[in-house]
Structure formats: structure tokens, C-alpha cells
Write an enzyme that holds these catalytic residues in place. Structure first.
Site, mmCIF file in Angstrom:
data_model
loop_
_atom_site.group_PDB
_atom_site.id
_atom_site.type_symbol
_atom_site.label_atom_id
_atom_site.label_comp_id
_atom_site.label_asym_id
_atom_site.label_seq_id
_atom_site.Cartn_x
_atom_site.Cartn_y
_atom_site.Cartn_z
ATOM 1 N N LYS A 135 19.809 -5.866 10.455
ATOM 2 C CA LYS A 135 19.016 -5.765 12.019
ATOM 3 C C LYS A 135 20.058 -4.315 11.897
ATOM 4 O O LYS A 135 21.250 -4.812 12.356
ATOM 5 C CB LYS A 135 18.749 -6.323 13.025
ATOM 6 C CG LYS A 135 18.434 -5.613 14.194
ATOM 7 C CD LYS A 135 17.921 -6.754 15.631
ATOM 8 C CE LYS A 135 17.113 -6.225 16.338
ATOM 9 N NZ LYS A 135 18.452 -4.912 17.089
ATOM 10 N N GLU A 174 15.678 -9.395 6.804
ATOM 11 C CA GLU A 174 15.886 -8.115 6.730
ATOM 12 C C GLU A 174 17.348 -7.675 7.311
ATOM 13 O O GLU A 174 17.727 -8.937 8.736
ATOM 14 C CB GLU A 174 15.271 -7.246 7.582
ATOM 15 C CG GLU A 174 13.448 -7.084 6.737
ATOM 16 C CD GLU A 174 12.660 -6.131 7.107
ATOM 17 O OE1 GLU A 174 12.552 -5.671 8.029
ATOM 18 O OE2 GLU A 174 11.875 -6.495 5.950
ATOM 19 N N ASP A 230 21.964 -1.347 13.047
ATOM 20 C CA ASP A 230 21.988 -1.176 14.587
ATOM 21 C C ASP A 230 22.391 0.583 14.499
ATOM 22 O O ASP A 230 23.477 1.449 14.770
ATOM 23 C CB ASP A 230 22.964 -1.238 15.375
ATOM 24 C CG ASP A 230 23.344 -1.656 16.399
ATOM 25 O OD1 ASP A 230 22.399 -0.780 17.053
ATOM 26 O OD2 ASP A 230 24.315 -1.647 17.263
ATOM 27 N N TYR A 280 11.886 0.138 6.417
ATOM 28 C CA TYR A 280 11.597 -1.345 6.838
ATOM 29 C C TYR A 280 9.807 -2.234 6.998
ATOM 30 O O TYR A 280 9.370 -3.035 7.865
ATOM 31 C CB TYR A 280 12.166 -2.554 8.100
ATOM 32 C CG TYR A 280 12.284 -2.110 9.328
ATOM 33 C CD1 TYR A 280 11.216 -1.622 9.819
ATOM 34 C CD2 TYR A 280 13.464 -1.111 10.101
ATOM 35 C CE1 TYR A 280 11.698 -0.745 11.452
ATOM 36 C CE2 TYR A 280 13.383 -0.398 11.062
ATOM 37 C CZ TYR A 280 12.824 -0.822 12.223
ATOM 38 O OH TYR A 280 12.525 -0.259 12.755
ATOM 39 N N CYS A 293 56.314 14.967 27.948
ATOM 40 C CA CYS A 293 57.490 16.183 29.047
ATOM 41 C C CYS A 293 57.724 16.541 30.488
ATOM 42 O O CYS A 293 57.395 16.936 31.294
ATOM 43 C CB CYS A 293 56.871 17.646 28.463
ATOM 44 S SG CYS A 293 54.587 17.500 29.984
ATOM 45 N N CYS A 328 54.747 21.121 26.563
ATOM 46 C CA CYS A 328 54.309 19.657 26.373
ATOM 47 C C CYS A 328 54.151 19.790 24.695
ATOM 48 O O CYS A 328 53.500 20.507 24.074
ATOM 49 C CB CYS A 328 53.093 19.307 26.916
ATOM 50 S SG CYS A 328 53.354 17.384 26.458
ATOM 51 N N CYS A 370 52.930 12.890 32.827
ATOM 52 C CA CYS A 370 53.275 13.129 31.414
ATOM 53 C C CYS A 370 54.398 12.109 30.818
ATOM 54 O O CYS A 370 55.385 12.328 31.080
ATOM 55 C CB CYS A 370 53.454 14.633 30.571
ATOM 56 S SG CYS A 370 52.289 14.388 29.028
ATOM 57 N N CYS A 396 47.266 17.423 30.735
ATOM 58 C CA CYS A 396 49.099 17.322 31.155
ATOM 59 C C CYS A 396 48.781 18.600 31.269
ATOM 60 O O CYS A 396 48.475 19.550 30.285
ATOM 61 C CB CYS A 396 50.040 17.469 30.176
ATOM 62 S SG CYS A 396 51.275 17.478 29.792
ATOM 63 N N LYS A 406 20.354 -12.302 16.168
ATOM 64 C CA LYS A 406 21.487 -11.658 16.760
ATOM 65 C C LYS A 406 22.626 -12.140 16.619
ATOM 66 O O LYS A 406 22.939 -12.896 16.654
ATOM 67 C CB LYS A 406 21.604 -10.895 18.095
ATOM 68 C CG LYS A 406 19.976 -9.801 18.371
ATOM 69 C CD LYS A 406 20.307 -8.934 18.202
ATOM 70 C CE LYS A 406 21.013 -8.244 19.990
ATOM 71 N NZ LYS A 406 20.606 -6.377 19.987
HETATM 72 S S1 IVH Z 1 10.883 -4.633 12.985
HETATM 73 C C1 IVH Z 1 7.063 -5.472 15.736
HETATM 74 N N1 IVH Z 1 12.762 -4.450 11.194
HETATM 75 O O1 IVH Z 1 15.205 -3.615 15.483
HETATM 76 C C2 IVH Z 1 8.453 -4.935 14.814
HETATM 77 N N2 IVH Z 1 12.498 -3.477 13.632
HETATM 78 O O2 IVH Z 1 14.284 -4.947 19.190
HETATM 79 C C3 IVH Z 1 9.462 -4.084 14.811
HETATM 80 N N3 IVH Z 1 15.790 -3.284 14.021
HETATM 81 O O3 IVH Z 1 12.874 -1.079 17.954
HETATM 82 C C4 IVH Z 1 10.394 -4.051 14.542
HETATM 83 N N4 IVH Z 1 16.251 -2.993 12.304
HETATM 84 O O4 IVH Z 1 15.171 0.104 16.170
HETATM 85 C C5 IVH Z 1 12.430 -4.234 12.780
HETATM 86 N N5 IVH Z 1 14.550 -5.170 9.547
HETATM 87 C C6 IVH Z 1 14.359 -4.030 10.954
HETATM 88 C C7 IVH Z 1 14.823 -3.337 11.918
HETATM 89 C C8 IVH Z 1 14.686 -3.338 13.230
HETATM 90 C C9 IVH Z 1 16.697 -2.699 13.323
HETATM 91 C C10 IVH Z 1 15.576 -2.400 15.005
HETATM 92 C C11 IVH Z 1 14.497 -1.314 15.405
HETATM 93 C C12 IVH Z 1 13.718 -1.865 16.555
HETATM 94 C C13 IVH Z 1 14.042 -3.225 17.456
HETATM 95 C C14 IVH Z 1 13.603 -4.359 17.812
#
Ligand code: IVH
Length: 681
Positions: A116, A114, A118, A225, A409, A430, A406, A424, A312
Site C-alpha cells: 500500500k 500488493e 503512501d 495497481y 547570540c 548572530c 537566541c 533571531c 495497515k
Molecule cells: S486499490 C477499490 N491498491 O490506498 C480499490 N490502492 O484507501 C482502490 N493505495 O486511494 C484502491 N496502494 O491511493 C489500491 N496497491 C494499492 C494501493 C492503493 C496505495 C491507496 C490509494 C487509494 C487508497 C485506498
């Protein structure tokens, strides 16, 4: 409608249809009706719910617009702890993870990969198919309950029909899409407020706002998720994800079942390529063992599941020379440093400016001219300087300090105690401050003096015709006629001539005259008080009812108004303490601007906001100009010619056949005076 039975049926029907359209629009991204038809259904539902409050369902689709206030977010313990994931940045560690998994498990292992996301993790609890609670991650054991705010996220179902389960939890990530984030920061900048550094902070800040109506406007979204609960009897994570989709949750299409580690790596590589083009932030991918039986066998460490890992992505960085630092002066006088860079290509786009936030950040980086700097396009939309390579510094390189004066001005800059921002103080003279304040004052959502758009205000200022917003109301025909100037368009760099001819001058003067009927809340917003945005101006106008009561209010009285914070209260006081501002208000009062809420005004609103009208023919209740003003007072826009972007043609008697033909050909709905009134009601 009088009959409660019939009303109940209609409410149910409307709710069902609105939920369906919500799902199509926000989850599937496949709308099947126009925004107008959707709005009409929503208005009918809201009006029926107002008429029959006993029929109001807390999970009605009308709740999406917010309305609930949360004074304090109670701490709630999670039924299942919310764990985090062990992170890695290297392929080797992913291979090591796979080897550990294989060691513990006989036979083949499938993964689900999946993105991740943010944002901010959230846990939703559904009981008998109804969303009853939404809780943030907190420390993983307990978090804050933010249900009212979560309900404003339209892709989160408030009710699910076909689950047939008494209780289960869904986990996901609340995020702010890039376009909403940019829009929010633009607004903040205009209001002289501190900007959010990235969409994650903006999402997390939004979830903690007390007034859910404000949260609703932030356009948050949420990907799901995970699903968990005693009654769920899925065998794999993949099955649970498919069930979430069936139940109407938003699951990313980029979720994929991967057989073997090679497919996992392919997913990682594809995700990295896709990242720059996604409309939201991701910071990596998550790799999860698919089978629940295998997950159980692998178990947990004290912090993480052993069956999942986060890979990451490194932030996208580039290295280039720092050419200079520019100091930009905003409408409120705030001065921000911006790094001017030798152009460098990072993740597909050329970067030549980077954010430096404030003096503290500049001191930390100790920047010298021509330094090699590391520029990052990470979670933040605006690239920023994250590091400087001092070892490559030229011998006698000149250190770049924060401006003392500034750049526009030459007035000595000031810094308020406890704030990192320089100002300023030469507000009156200005140029960018004058220009910024006037542009804000005439903007559509403030006084709506559109015919004085950019270029024209610049000319008026350059010729000494206006220095402040009150001067606009003293302008005469003779002041304006014949003014002319060649201006460089900042967007294209091309020169163009702005010339005030008879028609232009008449349009400007009549737009200024018309603006005297703008309601008090918009006048208050137009004044440009620091930290006072449109919504809060509305609230304060209605709370204090007139400018004098607002001016005389104590700090405590201001703070007692919902969502007024310390900064806003202080800035309101500072504004009224300045005699120059009081004089401007007096002059605006004399010019006839509205400084109190009258009854008629309270009936105005923004029901027509985002809609554009072309008005034609003769009307029963209004003159043509009056009906145009009426539309504007309710937030609509009036245009002179029909295009495919026109929302409605407002037709009076004796409308010309050409207009009708054109509207019909372009599919623009034609409405009459009565229908316009219905829209407002
Ligand atoms: S699973 C035990 N799936 O990442 C597993 N987390 O460091 C729990 N996050 O707190 C998380 N995308 O906020 C999972 N596809 C994804 C995610 C995801 C973002 C974040 C989530 C979690 C942190 C884990």
C-alpha cells in the site's frame, strides 16, 4: 537539417529510442546507455522540434522536462469512481474478511497482495494508446486534472504501442522517493522555506504546482495497481497487472498472487520487514480477491469494495527519555526546536534527535525534562515525538519552554504575526546566521567560491575578517596570510587545523575575483533572500532584468510573476526595506558583481549542470581560465585531475600524452572546443 520529411523520420527515431531508454531506466531500472548519450539524443530531439514546431507531438519524450503551465486545475468526473479501501490493523479482521469472502463464494479464492503505497492516487486515461488525461482522486467522484504535471513522471508512458485499445483507465499511486524528498527539504531549509512533513505531502503539493518545469525537478514516481475499461477482457486482477507490465507501466515487483490466507499473512509479515529498507513509503498492504467474477459477486458497500481490504502497519515507535530541547538557528534566523533524546533503537537505527517543528507543537505536548516520550518513525523521514506519558513524569520536573533568547547570540527572539516560527532578529551579528549566509553565498550554485569551503569561512568570521558577504570582496593578501585555527569537524568530531598558506590565499583571492563574472540570476540567489530559491531567482532576474527594477516592483507586480506567492513577495519587500541589505548591494556593485541581465548572460545557462571537466592544452577561442569560466557559467564543474568520476576531458592543442592515456584508461570521453559548444547549444 532542412528537409521536413527527414526531420520527421529523425524525430520519430529519436522519440522511439528515448522512450525505450526511459522505460529501461525508470521502469526496469536497467539503463543501457550513458546519461551523456541520453542527453545528446534529447538535445537533438528538442532542437529538431524547435526547428520544426509543426512536428511537435504533445507526447514527445521532450515533454518530460515540463514547460506547460496550468493556471487552474479543472475538475473532471471519473469514468469509474475512485473508491477507497476499508482499513484494518489486526490479523483477526483479516481473518474475518477472508471468512466473509469464503461465505459469499463457493470454492477456492486466490488473492493478489500488493504494497500500500503512501502517496497520492491518480487515474490515467489512455485513448488510442495515448495518455490524454490524468486526474487526482478528489472526492472519488471527481478530481483535479493534472495532466501536464503527470507527464513529467518518467516512468509513466505517454504512449503505449501494443495495447490496441481505443480507451482504458489505469490507476496508481504517485509518490516521492526518499532521496528526492530529502533533497527537496534540504533545498527548502537552505532557502528558509517551510519543510514538507513527509513524502506524501510533498508529492501532493508537487502535483498542484502551476509550472510543470518545477514539477519535473521534483522527481516524482508512480506505481500502477489497476486497469479498467470496457474493452479489457481480463478474467483476473493478476492478468491485468501483467498486461500493465507488458504495456510499459511500472508495477511493483512486490505484487504477489497468494493462494489462501496463510500466504497472505506471509506477505504481510515480509512486507513489514522490508518496509524500513524500501526507498519509498508504504503504510501497509492491500489484499484483493483475484478473480473478477468473484469480485463482482462480492460487490461493494456504499464506500468500499467488499473484495479488498487494506492491512495497515502500525507506525514504528519507540519510547525514551527526553533529555533536553535544543534550539537551532538557521541562515535566515529561523529557530527550530529539536528534541534531544536518550538514544533508542527504532526499526534498526538509533534515534537521538527528533523533530518538534515549532512552539505550537511544543505547547501541545507540554514537555518536561526527562519525560517519557513516544517517538515515531512513520511516514516522516525525520523521527518525531507523537506523545508524552505524563503519568510517568517526575514530581518536580522542570517544564521546557520555547527559548526566549537566541541560544547563539542571546538576542530576544521575535515571532511574526500569523507565523508559527520564531526568528533571531540579530541578522548582522548572530554567528550561525553570518556563517550560514556566507556559506550560501559561496556555494557552488551561487557564487561558486569553492576554495573558501567550510572551516575557512569559520576562521574568517572568528578572526573578524568578514561579517557579511560584501566583506569578502575587501579581503587582501595581508588579511589572510598566516591565519590559522584548529576546528572540530562536526561530522567526525576530529580536530583539524586550518591554515592559510601562500597558495591557499592566492586561490581564495582569485576565486573571489572570478566570482565577479557570475551572472545576475545567481548573484540574486546568492543574496540569500528568504523563500527565494534558485529557480525563482532565475525567473525574477529575467523578468525584472536588474536589481533596481526588482527592488522598486510593487507587491502586485511581484505576485503577477508566475509561481511567486505571497510569502515570497513579502520577503523580497522586507529584504529591500532593510537599509543594511541595500548597503551590502551597493558594496557588491562597487566590487563589480553583476546586478543586471546582459545579452551575453542570457546566453548562459545550465546545460553543463552535473558534469565535471578537466581542461588541458591550448584553445583557439579562449585562454585556459576563460574556458574554465565558460564551463562554470553553464553550470559545469572544473576539476584539476582526472578520475573515473570525470565526465569529460576537454582537450586543446598540445595536451600532454599522460592526460590522454589516463582518460582513455578510465573511459573518460575526450572532447574538443567545438564539441563543448555543441553541448551548450
Ligand atoms: S486499490 C477499490 N491498491 O490506498 C480499490 N490502492 O484507501 C482502490 N493505495 O486511494 C484502491 N496502494 O491511493 C489500491 N496497491 C494499492 C494501493 C492503493 C496505495 C491507496 C490509494 C487509494 C487508497 C485506498
Amino acid at each position: 537539417m532542412k528537409d521536413p520529411e527527414k526531420a520527421k523520420e529523425r524525430i520519430e527515431e529519436l522519440s522511439r529510442r528515448l522512450n525505450e531508454h526511459n522505460y529501461r531506466y525508470y521502469v526496469l531500472d536497467q539503463p543501457s546507455i550513458s546519461d551523456y548519450d541520453y542527453d545528446m539524443m534529447m538535445e537533438e530531439l528538442i532542437s529538431l522540434e524547435q526547428q520544426f514546431p509543426e512536428l511537435l507531438d504533445p507526447n514527445s519524450p521532450s515533454r518530460r522536462v515540463g514547460g506547460e503551465i496550468t493556471k487552474k486545475f479543472p475538475a473532471v468526473k471519473h469514468r469509474y469512481p475512485m473508491l477507497s479501501l476499508s482499513n484494518t490493523y489486526s490479523r483477526e479482521e483479516v481473518i474475518a474478511f477472508h471468512t466473509r469472502v469464503q461465505k459469499a463464494i463457493d470454492g477456492p479464492v486466490d488473492y493478489v497482495c500488493e504494497l500500500k503505497f503512501d502517496g497520492v492516487a491518480i487515474s490515467l486515461t489512455y485513448e488510442n494508446g495515448v495518455l490524454v488525461r490524468a486526474v487526482t482522486r478528489g472526492d472519488g467522484v471527481q478530481g483535479d486534472e493534472v495532466t501536464a504535471n503527470i507527464k513529467t513522471i518518467r516512468s509513466i508512458p505517454l504512449k503505449i504501442s501494443d495495447a490496441g485499445l481505443s480507451s482504458f483507465d489505469v490507476r496508481g499511486e504517485v509518490y516521492m522517493p526518499h532521496n528526492s524528498f530529502l533533497h527537496l527539504n534540504e533545498e527548502k531549509e537552505k532557502n528558509g522555506e517551510a519543510l514538507f512533513a513527509n513524502p506524501r505531502n510533498a508529492a501532493s503539493g508537487s502535483l498542484k504546482m502551476q509550472d510543470s518545469t518545477l514539477v519535473a525537478r521534483r522527481n516524482l514516481d508512480c506505481f500502477m495497481y489497476a486497469a479498467m475499461g470496457e474493452e479489457l477482457n481480463f478474467n483476473t486482477h493478476w492478468e491485468s497487472i501483467q498486461a500493465l507490465k507488458r504495456w510499459g507501466f511500472k508495477v511493483s515487483d512486490d505484487t504477489r498472487k497468494c493462494e489462501g490466507i496463510d500466504e497472505v499473512f506471509r506477505f504481510i509479515e515480509e512486507g513489514e520487514k522490508k518496509r524500513a529498507g524500501l526507498p519509498f513509503d508504504i503504510d501497509g498492504v492491500v489484499i484483493k480477491v483475484n478473480s473478477y467474477a468473484q469480485q463482482e459477486r462480492l460487490g461493494y458497500t456504499s464506500k468500499f469494495p467488499r473484495w479488498a481490504i487494506a492491512f495497515k502497519y502500525k507506525a514504528v515507535q519507540g519510547v525514551t527519555h527526553l533529555l533536553d530541547i535544543a534550539f537551532q538557528v538557521g541562515r535566515t534566523g529561523a529557530v527550530t526546536p529539536v528534541a534531544i533524546l536518550k538514544p533508542v533503537l527504532i526499526a534498526g537505527s538509533t534515534v537521538q534527535r527528533a523533530s518538534l517543528y515549532n512552539e505550537d507543537r511544543m505547547i501541545e505536548l507540554n514537555l518536561h525534562r526527562n519525560d517519557m516520550v513516544v517517538v515515531e518513525k512513520g511516514g516522516d523521514i525525520i523521527p518525531k515525538i507523537v506523545d508524552v506519558d505524563a503519568s510517568q513524569r517526575e514530581k518536580h520536573a522542570e517544564k521546557i519552554d520555547f527559548a526566549t533568547h537566541c541560544p547563539e547570540c542571546d538576542t530576544r527572539l521575535e515571532k511574526k504575526t500569523g507565523e508559527a516560527v520564531h526568528y533571531c532578529p540579530n541578522n548582522d551579528a548572530c554567528p550561525p546566521q553570518i556563517q550560514g549566509r556566507i556559506e550560501h553565498f559561496i556555494s557552488r550554485r551561487a557564487m561558486n567560491i569553492e576554495s573558501l569551503g567550510q572551516g575557512k569561512t569559520e576562521l574568517l568570521i572568528a578572526r573578524g575578517k568578514v561579517q557579511n558577504i560584501a566583506d569578502l570582496y575587501d579581503l587582501t593578501y595581508d588579511d589572510l596570510i598566516g591565519l590559522e585555527k584548529t576546528i572540530e569537524d562536526p561530522a567526525t568530531g576530529k580536530a583539524r587545523t586550518v591554515r592559510f598558506r601562500d597558495k591557499t590565499v592566492k586561490n581564495i583571492l582569485s576565486a573571489i575575483e572570478n566570482s565577479t563574472s557570475v551572472s545576475f540570476d545567481r548573484v540574486l540567489y546568492a543574496l540569500g533572500i528568504r523563500h527565494l530559491g534558485e529557480t525563482m531567482a532565475k525567473k525574477l532576474a529575467h523578468h525584472f532584468e536588474n536589481i533596481d527594477r526588482l527592488r522598486q516592483s510593487s507587491y502586485d507586480e511581484l505576485i503577477a510573476v508566475r509561481d511567486v506567492g505571497e510569502k515570497m513577495a513579502e520577503s523580497i519587500h522586507a529584504y529591500f526595506e532593510d537599509a543594511r541589505n541595500l548597503e551590502i548591494i551597493e558594496r557588491l556593485k562597487r566590487a563589480g558583481l553583476s546586478f543586471s541581465v546582459d545579452k551575453q548572460e542570457t546566453e548562459k545557462g545550465d546545460a553543463l549542470s552535473g558534469k565535471s571537466f578537466v581542461v588541458s592544452g591550448v584553445f583557439a577561442q579562449y585562454s585556459r581560465d576563460e574556458i574554465k569560466e565558460f564551463i562554470r557559467q553553464h553550470g559545469g564543474e572544473v576539476k584539476s585531475s582526472i578520475s573515473s568520476k570525470t565526465s569529460f576531458l576537454l582537450a586543446g592543442d598540445q595536451m600532454g600524452p599522460e592526460k590522454r592515456k589516463k582518460a582513455e584508461a578510465l573511459g573518460v570521453p575526450i572532447i574538443d572546443e567545438a564539441e563543448l559548444h555543441n553541448m551548450i547549444r
